[in-house]
Design an enzyme around this catalytic site. Structure first.
Site, mmCIF file in Angstrom:
data_model
loop_
_atom_site.group_PDB
_atom_site.id
_atom_site.type_symbol
_atom_site.label_atom_id
_atom_site.label_comp_id
_atom_site.label_asym_id
_atom_site.label_seq_id
_atom_site.Cartn_x
_atom_site.Cartn_y
_atom_site.Cartn_z
ATOM 1 N N ASP A 31 0.848 -1.190 0.000
ATOM 2 C CA ASP A 31 0.000 0.000 0.000
ATOM 3 C C ASP A 31 0.885 1.243 0.000
ATOM 4 O O ASP A 31 1.898 1.284 0.703
ATOM 5 C CB ASP A 31 -0.900 -0.011 1.239
ATOM 6 C CG ASP A 31 -2.027 0.997 1.179
ATOM 7 O OD1 ASP A 31 -1.742 2.209 1.051
ATOM 8 O OD2 ASP A 31 -3.192 0.583 1.265
ATOM 9 N N ILE A 32 0.510 2.255 -0.787
ATOM 10 C CA ILE A 32 1.316 3.484 -0.849
ATOM 11 C C ILE A 32 1.116 4.366 0.380
ATOM 12 O O ILE A 32 1.893 5.283 0.615
ATOM 13 C CB ILE A 32 1.042 4.295 -2.135
ATOM 14 C CG1 ILE A 32 -0.411 4.730 -2.213
ATOM 15 C CG2 ILE A 32 1.458 3.523 -3.370
ATOM 16 C CD1 ILE A 32 -0.690 5.761 -3.278
ATOM 17 N N ASN A 88 -12.937 -3.492 3.428
ATOM 18 C CA ASN A 88 -13.893 -2.405 3.610
ATOM 19 C C ASN A 88 -14.910 -2.424 2.467
ATOM 20 O O ASN A 88 -14.578 -2.839 1.358
ATOM 21 C CB ASN A 88 -13.163 -1.052 3.627
ATOM 22 C CG ASN A 88 -12.135 -0.974 4.739
ATOM 23 O OD1 ASN A 88 -12.361 -1.406 5.848
ATOM 24 N ND2 ASN A 88 -10.975 -0.435 4.421
ATOM 25 N N HIS A 101 -10.738 -5.062 -2.575
ATOM 26 C CA HIS A 101 -9.370 -5.326 -2.152
ATOM 27 C C HIS A 101 -9.340 -5.714 -0.682
ATOM 28 O O HIS A 101 -10.174 -5.316 0.100
ATOM 29 C CB HIS A 101 -8.441 -4.125 -2.420
ATOM 30 C CG HIS A 101 -8.869 -2.841 -1.806
ATOM 31 N ND1 HIS A 101 -9.904 -2.081 -2.293
ATOM 32 C CD2 HIS A 101 -8.383 -2.176 -0.732
ATOM 33 C CE1 HIS A 101 -10.043 -0.990 -1.550
ATOM 34 N NE2 HIS A 101 -9.134 -1.029 -0.594
ATOM 35 N N HIS A 103 -6.909 -5.917 2.749
ATOM 36 C CA HIS A 103 -5.730 -5.349 3.405
ATOM 37 C C HIS A 103 -5.112 -6.421 4.298
ATOM 38 O O HIS A 103 -5.803 -6.999 5.136
ATOM 39 C CB HIS A 103 -6.105 -4.160 4.295
ATOM 40 C CG HIS A 103 -6.716 -3.006 3.579
ATOM 41 N ND1 HIS A 103 -5.995 -1.895 3.211
ATOM 42 C CD2 HIS A 103 -7.988 -2.790 3.155
ATOM 43 C CE1 HIS A 103 -6.803 -1.039 2.601
ATOM 44 N NE2 HIS A 103 -8.018 -1.567 2.557
#
Length: 113
Positions: A31-32, A88, A101, A103
């Protein structure tokens, strides 16, 4: 650039992202904007907007994403210390990018919520 396009560019390696795993079904990358020492996103290569768009035809992708997240946790050496998996759904659920997606968070003590 649309949110969908951002993830598609990562899948197609048209953008600078550190991919940690990729096969014909999913792509996993850092993740950025990490929320933990290790924060990896796992996405299906075929677009699905969010959990509400899971149906009989694409149901197996969730199992596959979870299975691979366990393998990635082992690869990242966080499987023994512990990790968290979060999905989410929609704005009030914290989904910022309209593309399903998962996490994978770990590498440190995570706060309870």
């Amino acid at each position: 650039m649309t949110n969908k396009k951002i993830f598609q560019n990562i899948i197609n390696k048209k953008t600078q992202s550190k991919i940690v795993f990729q096969d014909k079904k999913i792509t996993a990358f850092h993740d950025i904007s990490p929320k933990a020492k290790i924060h990896i996103l796992i996405i299906p290569n075929k677009f699905i907007k969010n959990l509400n768009h899971i149906n009989k035809e694409n149901l197996n992708i969730l199992t596959y994403m979870l299975y691979k997240s366990i393998k990635i946790a082992k690869q990242e050496k966080i499987n023994k210390s512990g990790y968290r998996i979060v999905i989410n759904c929609n704005k009030n659920g914290g989904q910022k990018i309209s593309y399903l997606h998962l996490h994978l968070l770990g590498g440190e003590k995570l706060k309870n919520f």
